[in-house]
Motif scaffolding. Sequence first.
Motif, mmCIF file in Angstrom:
data_model
loop_
_atom_site.group_PDB
_atom_site.id
_atom_site.type_symbol
_atom_site.label_atom_id
_atom_site.label_comp_id
_atom_site.label_asym_id
_atom_site.label_seq_id
_atom_site.Cartn_x
_atom_site.Cartn_y
_atom_site.Cartn_z
ATOM 1 N N ALA A 1 57.508 33.818 69.164
ATOM 2 C CA ALA A 1 58.322 33.428 70.762
ATOM 3 C C ALA A 1 59.635 33.624 70.754
ATOM 4 C CB ALA A 1 57.558 31.788 71.354
ATOM 5 N N SER A 2 60.289 33.448 69.257
ATOM 6 C CA SER A 2 61.597 33.485 68.884
ATOM 7 C C SER A 2 62.198 35.367 69.108
ATOM 8 C CB SER A 2 61.782 33.464 67.716
ATOM 9 O OG SER A 2 60.992 34.498 66.658
ATOM 10 N N PRO A 3 63.357 35.239 69.653
ATOM 11 C CA PRO A 3 63.932 36.188 69.709
ATOM 12 C C PRO A 3 63.827 37.017 68.452
ATOM 13 C CG PRO A 3 65.561 34.665 70.229
ATOM 14 C CD PRO A 3 64.369 33.557 69.433
ATOM 15 N N GLU A 4 64.237 37.132 67.523
ATOM 16 C CA GLU A 4 63.959 37.824 66.355
ATOM 17 C C GLU A 4 62.569 38.597 66.105
ATOM 18 O OE1 GLU A 4 66.930 34.940 66.694
ATOM 19 O OE2 GLU A 4 64.867 34.271 65.929
ATOM 20 N N TYR A 5 61.219 37.761 66.454
ATOM 21 C CA TYR A 5 60.302 37.967 66.224
ATOM 22 C C TYR A 5 60.280 39.873 65.704
ATOM 23 C CZ TYR A 5 55.423 39.335 66.190
ATOM 24 O OH TYR A 5 54.141 38.891 65.926
ATOM 25 N N GLU A 6 60.407 40.385 67.099
ATOM 26 C CA GLU A 6 59.822 42.143 67.319
ATOM 27 C C GLU A 6 60.375 42.277 65.924
ATOM 28 O OE1 GLU A 6 57.768 43.032 69.143
ATOM 29 O OE2 GLU A 6 57.202 41.705 70.229
ATOM 30 N N GLU A 7 61.955 42.296 65.889
ATOM 31 C CA GLU A 7 62.108 42.597 64.562
ATOM 32 C C GLU A 7 61.973 42.149 63.126
ATOM 33 O OE1 GLU A 7 64.609 45.872 62.763
ATOM 34 O OE2 GLU A 7 64.166 45.590 64.678
ATOM 35 N N SER A 8 61.511 41.228 63.103
ATOM 36 C CA SER A 8 61.194 40.596 61.972
ATOM 37 C C SER A 8 59.637 40.932 61.574
ATOM 38 C CB SER A 8 61.143 39.129 61.814
ATOM 39 O OG SER A 8 62.611 38.577 62.000
ATOM 40 N N MET A 9 58.889 41.510 62.667
ATOM 41 C CA MET A 9 57.712 41.957 62.474
ATOM 42 C C MET A 9 57.359 43.109 62.257
ATOM 43 S SD MET A 9 54.283 41.868 62.033
ATOM 44 C CE MET A 9 54.279 39.585 62.330
ATOM 45 N N SER A 10 58.432 43.976 62.302
ATOM 46 C CA SER A 10 58.281 45.555 62.679
ATOM 47 C C SER A 10 58.442 45.177 60.287
ATOM 48 C CB SER A 10 59.737 46.675 63.159
ATOM 49 O OG SER A 10 59.848 48.010 62.667
ATOM 50 N N ARG A 11 59.867 44.650 60.436
ATOM 51 C CA ARG A 11 59.491 45.036 58.444
ATOM 52 C C ARG A 11 58.788 44.399 58.156
ATOM 53 N NH1 ARG A 11 65.889 41.729 59.819
ATOM 54 N NH2 ARG A 11 66.650 43.361 60.756
ATOM 55 N N TYR A 12 58.427 43.197 58.103
ATOM 56 C CA TYR A 12 56.889 42.945 58.444
ATOM 57 C C TYR A 12 56.609 43.464 57.423
ATOM 58 C CZ TYR A 12 53.811 39.252 56.388
ATOM 59 O OH TYR A 12 53.088 38.193 55.514
ATOM 60 N N GLN A 13 55.608 44.123 58.483
ATOM 61 C CA GLN A 13 55.098 45.240 58.201
ATOM 62 C C GLN A 13 55.348 46.482 57.883
ATOM 63 O OE1 GLN A 13 54.914 46.210 63.183
ATOM 64 N NE2 GLN A 13 52.756 45.017 62.792
ATOM 65 N N LYS A 14 56.539 46.650 57.873
ATOM 66 C CA LYS A 14 56.792 48.354 56.795
ATOM 67 C C LYS A 14 56.701 47.419 55.023
ATOM 68 C CE LYS A 14 60.551 49.953 59.773
ATOM 69 N NZ LYS A 14 61.720 50.179 59.891
ATOM 70 N N ALA A 15 57.022 46.220 54.357
ATOM 71 C CA ALA A 15 57.020 45.434 53.579
ATOM 72 C C ALA A 15 55.434 45.618 53.309
ATOM 73 C CB ALA A 15 57.785 44.235 53.716
ATOM 74 N N ALA A 16 54.531 45.573 53.878
ATOM 75 C CA ALA A 16 52.999 45.212 54.143
ATOM 76 C C ALA A 16 52.796 46.341 53.552
ATOM 77 C CB ALA A 16 52.000 45.040 55.125
ATOM 78 N N LYS A 17 52.926 48.120 53.844
ATOM 79 C CA LYS A 17 52.922 48.664 53.028
ATOM 80 C C LYS A 17 53.302 49.012 51.665
ATOM 81 C CE LYS A 17 52.874 50.925 57.304
ATOM 82 N NZ LYS A 17 53.901 52.548 59.045
ATOM 83 N N LEU A 18 53.764 48.576 51.189
ATOM 84 C CA LEU A 18 54.162 48.703 49.893
ATOM 85 C C LEU A 18 53.755 48.174 48.950
ATOM 86 C CD1 LEU A 18 57.876 47.829 50.424
ATOM 87 C CD2 LEU A 18 56.894 49.741 49.916
ATOM 88 N N PHE A 19 53.058 46.409 49.611
ATOM 89 C CA PHE A 19 51.744 46.089 48.588
ATOM 90 C C PHE A 19 49.857 46.093 49.548
ATOM 91 C CE2 PHE A 19 55.867 44.376 48.362
ATOM 92 C CZ PHE A 19 56.097 43.552 47.273
ATOM 93 N N GLN A 20 50.342 47.222 49.421
ATOM 94 C CA GLN A 20 48.307 48.031 50.172
ATOM 95 C C GLN A 20 47.718 47.630 49.115
ATOM 96 O OE1 GLN A 20 48.090 51.069 53.234
ATOM 97 N NE2 GLN A 20 45.884 51.246 52.162
ATOM 98 N N GLY A 21 46.907 46.727 49.566
ATOM 99 C CA GLY A 21 45.366 46.625 48.372
ATOM 100 C C GLY A 21 46.128 46.054 47.137
ATOM 101 N N LYS A 22 47.187 45.160 47.102
ATOM 102 C CA LYS A 22 47.364 44.318 45.819
ATOM 103 C C LYS A 22 47.890 43.213 46.925
ATOM 104 C CE LYS A 22 50.135 47.385 43.291
ATOM 105 N NZ LYS A 22 51.304 47.901 42.703
ATOM 106 N N ILE A 23 48.398 42.943 47.958
ATOM 107 C CA ILE A 23 48.244 41.428 48.373
ATOM 108 C C ILE A 23 47.761 41.672 50.256
ATOM 109 C CG2 ILE A 23 50.450 40.095 49.540
ATOM 110 C CD1 ILE A 23 52.064 40.981 46.725
ATOM 111 N N LEU A 24 47.594 40.679 50.572
ATOM 112 C CA LEU A 24 47.301 40.925 51.851
ATOM 113 C C LEU A 24 48.000 40.655 52.926
ATOM 114 C CD1 LEU A 24 43.534 39.337 52.361
ATOM 115 C CD2 LEU A 24 44.227 42.174 52.611
ATOM 116 N N PHE A 25 48.695 40.647 54.198
ATOM 117 C CA PHE A 25 49.514 40.062 54.652
ATOM 118 C C PHE A 25 49.409 39.916 55.945
ATOM 119 C CE2 PHE A 25 52.325 41.922 51.225
ATOM 120 C CZ PHE A 25 53.300 42.456 51.908
#
Length: 273
Positions: free
Chosen positions: A171-195
């Motif tokens: 519910a925080s105002p920063e959530y949408e932008e934070s999630m977008s960045r988190y998803q981008k980082a997830a692609k860097l560790f695909q197959g290595k780390i579960l986000f």
Amino acid sequence: MEADQSRLLFLLFLFAWRLSPEVAAEVQESSDGSVASQKPMWLTDVPATMEFIAVAEVAVIGFFQDLEIPAVSLFHSMVQKFQDVSFGISTDSEVLAHYNITGNTISLFRLVDNKKLDLESKYIESIDANKLSRFIEINSLHLVTEYNPATVIGLFNSMIQIHLLLMMNKASPEYEESMSRYQKAAKLFQGKILFVLVDSGVEANGKVISFFKLKKSQLPALAIYRTVDEEWDTLPMAEVSVEHVQNFCDGFLKGKRLRENHESEEKTPKVEL
């Protein structure tokens, strides 16, 4: 064996509570509440099926030799419940042979760890809507999977042994932008780390926060956990960025830990928000 038991106990401690009807309905509801009619994609050859699987985070395919069985209509009904999952159907003999299908089978494919899970003929014959829905709920892991009582089972069954949890209030105002960045980082560790995303606004999720010795005043924060040896670390952060997430994950993979510093910092009184 001891490591597997410890891993199971850890996950049960964090996640094991019964899936209430309200939570089940929430898991199945589409993100926009849409009930627009959708149908599975017909997959008529091997290349089309391979491409269908390759572009989906989660793909569920009905490999049917007989379209008259009850499971086919149940399969169609799942499309409306799981609109973040790609559904396909194939009766093509070459496609079935390519995926080693010898009877009516429903298979779930996950991009995040390249895993294939099957509901085979002996289960298909007696399947009902609740069992099929549960199979999809439990095993649907995305690049970023939101923590809930169903997805924890899929996390436990994943071949990936390192899990990264972002604890943040949706519910925080920063959530949408934070999630977008988190998803981008997830692609860097695909197959290595579960986000994983843990919504700190959900009261029941407080057990996860406290397990990692974090306070709500320190959120948003990252917690990383390796299931094989129960090693973990945390990183409170003022802002979620791709760089912060990447550096934290890289450090953990290289054996660096920040937790000792956090533990010493906890001696200083903090004001709860």
